[in-house]
Scaffold this motif. Structure first.
Motif: not given
Length: 381
Positions: A199, A228, A231, A246, A277-278, A372, A376
């Motif tokens: 991420i 972010l 997460l 990350f 994933i950005n 997300f 994942n």
């Protein structure tokens, strides 16, 4: 009994995600505060943001990606505007950021003189290599070079007559090697630690225009860092079969320089990244999200769509092709499968003083988090 247990679990789940939203607000408020000064090139704004993110990763129990330090240091050139930012037009003082901007490559100078009109929006002073443009909207950026001219953009609503006389005292400082750092952390996988889900988001913004005005950058991209970090906290508490990694990039606003540096000096093997994933500008969502690179990865995009159809997380997921518009790009160029996701709708503030936390609705934040996590989970099956 089962009925009451279900209700209890539902309430606990809602409470957990509610706390996530509170955390998001706290992160965004911190990153957009005057202390961070626009997370840019003056008053150590970017450095303070880097320290905050590093400390947050540590407090959650993540480990540095290289095993030693959360920060991956690098440098790049930057033109900055740390001091005086005075513009008087036809005798009227204008406010930097609100009434006028400098093009980011502009040289600073101090002068007083007249302007020659070239057309309805263009005015020049050839002697001082000065160009003044009238604009409908002011949108700023950053530059890694300094030019031998000065370009001033003025909001046409800030003046009522034709620009004729100008007085300026504009200070710039070119930094050949501005010190920056990517912030890199991970949670080791429990079963397949060499398989990585990554991420990413950039934490830098535009900093300041002069000593009195800074650009908060709430949606761009304090919102992405907030997601972010949410997460990261979740996965630190719930380790997964794959390694969850990350990266918070510096240097995005000046040309994707942090992500470029990482892909040229990777701290993990790029071919072990199962998916990236950005996130950039995810603080709205009334109209859903857009997925860049969706057409490059139809299988993964179909998973995204299927989860959303089943759970009804978002009103719409739009498909978009390849684009070099955020930090996913250099990973894509290296063959790493990646999505870049941004939300749509809500505030239209972008690269201006109005991108503030108080106007950021976070409409789809909690559901994007859920999407997300589900996505994942599916990738690790």
């Amino acid at each position: 009994m089962k009925k009451y247990l279900f209700i209890l679990l539902f309430l606990v789940t809602k409470s957990t995600f509610g706390q996530d939203l509170k955390l998001a607000r706290k992160v965004i408020d911190t990153l957009t505060s005057p202390e961070m000064w626009g997370r840019g090139y003056t008053r150590d704004g970017m450095g303070k943001a880097a320290n905050y993110i590093s400390a947050t990763f540590a407090s959650y129990g993540l480990i540095p990606m290289d095993g030693k330090d959360f920060k991956q240091a690098f440098t790049y050139p930057a033109n900055t505007f740390p001091g005086e930012m005075k513009l008087v037009l036809n005798g009227k003082p204008l406010v930097p950021g609100k009434d006028f901007l400098l093009s980011p490559e502009s040289m600073g100078q101090q002068m007083e003189g007249g302007l020659t009109q070239k057309d309805s929006v263009t005015f020049i002073n050839p002697e001082h290599r000065l160009l003044l443009l009238l604009k409908d909207k002011l949108t700023w950026s950053a530059a890694p070079t300094v030019a031998d001219y000065t370009v001033i953009e003025v909001d046409h609503k800030a003046i009522s007559d034709t620009p004729e006389n100008i007085e300026i005292n504009l200070e710039n400082k070119f930094i050949p090697a501005f010190p920056a750092a990517n912030i890199c952390a991970m949670v080791k996988g429990t079963r397949n630690p060499d398989s990585i889900l990554l991420i990413t988001a950039h934490y830098d913004h535009l900093g300041s225009l002069g000593k009195d005005s800074y650009f908060p950058g709430a949606n761009d991209n304090a919102s992405g860092i907030a997601l972010l970090l949410n997460l990261a906290k979740y996965y630190a508490m719930h380790p997964q079969p794959y390694t969850m990694a990350f990266i918070c990039f510096a240097g995005e606003e000046i040309g994707l320089l942090g992500s470029k540096y990482f892909t040229e000096h990777p701290l993990i093997e790029l071919n072990k990244i199962r998916f990236l994933i950005n996130v950039d500008m995810v603080g709205t969502g009334e109209n859903g999200i857009t997925v860049v690179n969706a057409t490059l990865h139809p299988k993964e995009f179909a998973i995204f769509q299927q989860i959303n159809q089943e759970k009804q997380y978002l009103p719409k997921i739009n498909s978009r092709g390849k684009a070099a518009n955020s930090d996913h790009f250099f990973f894509t160029e290296k063959g790493v499968p990646a999505f870049f996701i941004y939300t749509q709708g809500g505030t239209a503030a972008y690269h201006d003083l109005n991108d503030q936390p108080k106007t950021l609705p976070l409409t789809s934040f909690e559901n994007l988090f859920r999407l997300f996590v589900d996505f994942n989970t599916d990738l690790m099956k």
